[in-house]
Design a protein around this motif. Structure first.
Motif, PDB file in Angstrom:
ATOM      1  N   MET A  76     -11.086  52.758  -1.873  1.00 22.02           N
ATOM      2  CA  MET A  76     -10.061  52.206  -1.978  1.00 22.02           C
ATOM      3  C   MET A  76      -9.112  51.321  -3.030  1.00 22.02           C
ATOM      4  N   VAL A  77      -9.081  51.727  -4.780  1.00 20.51           N
ATOM      5  CA  VAL A  77      -8.862  50.127  -5.679  1.00 20.51           C
ATOM      6  C   VAL A  77      -7.972  50.226  -5.553  1.00 20.51           C
ATOM      7  N   SER A  78      -7.312  48.827  -6.038  1.00 23.66           N
ATOM      8  CA  SER A  78      -6.186  47.987  -6.669  1.00 23.66           C
ATOM      9  C   SER A  78      -5.961  47.909  -7.833  1.00 23.66           C
ATOM     10  N   TYR A  79      -5.169  48.144  -8.633  1.00 17.44           N
ATOM     11  CA  TYR A  79      -5.731  47.858 -10.078  1.00 17.44           C
ATOM     12  C   TYR A  79      -4.909  46.530 -10.533  1.00 17.44           C
ATOM     13  N   ARG A  80      -5.242  46.585 -11.298  1.00 13.82           N
ATOM     14  CA  ARG A  80      -5.022  44.470 -11.782  1.00 13.82           C
ATOM     15  C   ARG A  80      -3.259  44.640 -12.022  1.00 13.82           C
ATOM     16  N   GLY A  81      -2.936  43.528 -10.950  1.00 15.75           N
ATOM     17  CA  GLY A  81      -1.352  43.402 -11.032  1.00 15.75           C
ATOM     18  C   GLY A  81      -0.535  44.342 -10.240  1.00 15.75           C
ATOM     19  N   TYR A  82      -0.936  45.282  -9.108  1.00 10.80           N
ATOM     20  CA  TYR A  82      -0.853  45.491  -8.135  1.00 10.80           C
ATOM     21  C   TYR A  82      -1.843  44.779  -6.795  1.00 10.80           C
ATOM     22  N   GLY A  83      -0.472  44.807  -6.041  1.00 14.75           N
ATOM     23  CA  GLY A  83      -1.193  43.898  -4.338  1.00 14.75           C
ATOM     24  C   GLY A  83      -1.158  43.074  -4.649  1.00 14.75           C
ATOM     25  N   LEU A  84      -2.612  42.266  -4.035  1.00 12.70           N
ATOM     26  CA  LEU A  84      -3.572  41.340  -4.166  1.00 12.70           C
ATOM     27  C   LEU A  84      -4.137  40.692  -5.502  1.00 12.70           C
ATOM     28  N   SER A  85      -4.416  41.939  -6.051  1.00  9.42           N
ATOM     29  CA  SER A  85      -5.642  41.543  -7.586  1.00  9.42           C
ATOM     30  C   SER A  85      -4.662  41.007  -8.485  1.00  9.42           C
ATOM     31  N   GLU A  86      -5.912  40.372  -9.506  1.00 14.60           N
ATOM     32  CA  GLU A  86      -4.986  39.943 -10.341  1.00 14.60           C
ATOM     33  C   GLU A  86      -4.969  40.887 -11.836  1.00 14.60           C
ATOM     34  N   GLY A  87      -4.325  39.907 -12.787  1.00 13.94           N
ATOM     35  CA  GLY A  87      -3.934  40.188 -13.834  1.00 13.94           C
ATOM     36  C   GLY A  87      -2.903  41.262 -14.309  1.00 13.94           C
ATOM     37  N   ASN A  88      -2.545  41.579 -15.009  1.00 16.76           N
ATOM     38  CA  ASN A  88      -1.220  42.165 -15.703  1.00 16.76           C
ATOM     39  C   ASN A  88      -1.678  43.785 -15.667  1.00 16.76           C
ATOM     40  N   PRO A  89      -1.305  44.396 -15.366  1.00 12.64           N
ATOM     41  CA  PRO A  89      -1.413  46.352 -15.898  1.00 12.64           C
ATOM     42  C   PRO A  89      -1.065  46.432 -17.281  1.00 12.64           C
ATOM     43  N   SER A  90      -2.230  47.183 -18.020  1.00 13.72           N
ATOM     44  CA  SER A  90      -2.301  48.393 -18.945  1.00 13.72           C
ATOM     45  C   SER A  90      -3.116  49.018 -18.575  1.00 13.72           C
ATOM     46  N   GLU A  91      -2.931  50.314 -20.814  1.00 19.64           N
ATOM     47  CA  GLU A  91      -4.386  51.478 -19.904  1.00 19.64           C
ATOM     48  C   GLU A  91      -5.020  50.840 -20.798  1.00 19.64           C
ATOM     49  N   LYS A  92      -5.926  49.762 -21.186  1.00 21.05           N
ATOM     50  CA  LYS A  92      -6.673  49.183 -21.415  1.00 21.05           C
ATOM     51  C   LYS A  92      -7.223  48.539 -20.522  1.00 21.05           C
ATOM     52  N   GLY A  93      -6.428  47.879 -19.256  1.00 23.92           N
ATOM     53  CA  GLY A  93      -7.309  47.049 -18.147  1.00 23.92           C
ATOM     54  C   GLY A  93      -7.371  47.539 -17.370  1.00 23.92           C
TER      55      GLY A  93
END
Length: 345
Positions: free
Chosen positions: A137-154
């Motif tokens: 189960m993948v937690s994208y960047r900027g979602y849940g407890l994952s680091e970063g900010n979401p973007s298409e590239k990310g």
């Protein structure tokens, strides 16, 4: 804990009310609109874990190519699952748990743009308990407890990190790899498969779109003339042909989808068929009555084993609880296992 149906009914519809936004916000603030990771409230801090649903799991911290850390969940198979309703797998013989896990498919889950990875545990449970799949189960960047900010590239980097993890894992790398993507997760899946054509064995796509600029006129009618300002493209339509024809695709479409119009899934299905120059003669269509609770309408590409199913009562967030949905997924996974076993003999 909430049931699968409760979860579906409660999923936040991320695009509601976006038509009131200004054109400037479309361009400069579109990442906040496309990736509302803080909604529903608490999604960045309150992340359910599989053990709350009685599932054994491992925390997996992935590091994307740019250094962003992703907090994901791995549900790895064991020969005996002490869980109600767990499907028995015959001929497992004297295998230990790791050896058994190596014989099972691994499903990489890419969720939609609202909520967090924990909100999708009821879906993972079906794959894990009923179909006996390993599940990442993948937690994208900027979602849940994952680091970063979401973007298409990310998100593309996040998806690649997940696939690299599976393909380097001593057990998970041995069985078929299946991508399961809902809504924007479908776009993530298509992109990942197009960039790794030999690494993916099958795709399951639910209520996804041709591209985000193509979606704007229906999702935000007032901003339709300004769709060219959308720099988060997720252009799935241009990538289908890069996925090998013999990689089967199961497409699951809710015809009452209020976010992604039916034409998007139909358009993607047409492109799936066009991967084969003989698709026009190899397609068999079976149409059945569609009253509430009926078996969904089905179109099948016989040669590639790809299928398109429509659920007459399915909306954007509850297609996964429509009658016949999980039976179709289980049949698709079962056919994949059988095909792989036959080719290895």
């Amino acid at each position: 804990m909430p049931s699968l149906e409760d979860w579906a009914k409660g999923t936040f519809a991320a695009t509601a009310g976006l038509s009131t936004l200004a054109v400037g916000l479309l361009y400069y603030g579109q990442s906040y609109l496309i990736y509302p990771s803080a909604f529903p409230p608490g999604s960045r801090t309150e992340v359910p874990t599989p053990d709350q649903y009685g599932l054994p799991y491992h925390h997996v911290e992935l590091t994307a190519q740019d250094g962003v850390k992703l907090r994901c969940y791995l549900l790895s198979q064991a020969k005996k699952l002490p869980l109600a309703g767990a499907t028995d797998v015959p001929f497992s013989g004297g295998l230990n748990d790791d050896e058994f896990a190596a014989t099972r498919p691994t499903v990489i889950m890419f969720h939609g743009n609202g909520g967090n990875v924990g909100h999708r545990i009821p879906l993972a449970k079906v794959f894990y308990v009923k179909m006996r799949c390993n599940v990442l189960m993948v937690s994208y960047r900027g979602y849940g407890l994952s680091e970063g900010n979401p973007s298409e590239k990310g998100l593309k980097l996040d998806a690649q990190a997940a696939l690299d993890y599976v393909k380097s894992h001593p057990a998970l790398s041995q069985g078929p790899t299946v991508l399961y993507g809902q809504s924007i997760g479908g776009a993530v899946s298509i992109d990942l498969a197009s960039r790794n054509p030999s690494a993916i064995d099958a795709l399951i796509l639910e209520n996804t779109f041709l591209s985000l600029p193509n979606l704007i006129p229906s999702a935000l009618p007032a901003l339709g003339p300004f769709a060219f300002l959308c720099h988060q493209k997720w252009d799935s339509a241009s990538k289908i042909h890069q996925i090998p024809h013999m990689t089967p695709v199961l497409m699951l479409s809710g015809t009452q989808d209020e976010v992604v119009p039916r034409d998007h899934m139909l358009g993607l299905w047409e492109l799936v068929q066009k991967r084969d120059s003989k698709s026009a003669s190899s397609v068999e269509r079976k149409q059945k009555p569609s009253p509430r609770g009926s078996v969904p309408a089905v179109a099948i590409d016989v040669r590639s084993s790809s299928k398109f199913l429509e659920f007459p009562e399915g909306t954007h967030n509850d297609t996964c609880v429509q009658p016949g949905y999980w039976a179709a997924v289980a049949e698709f996974i079962g056919d994949l296992i059988h095909h792989k076993a036959s080719n290895s003999e």
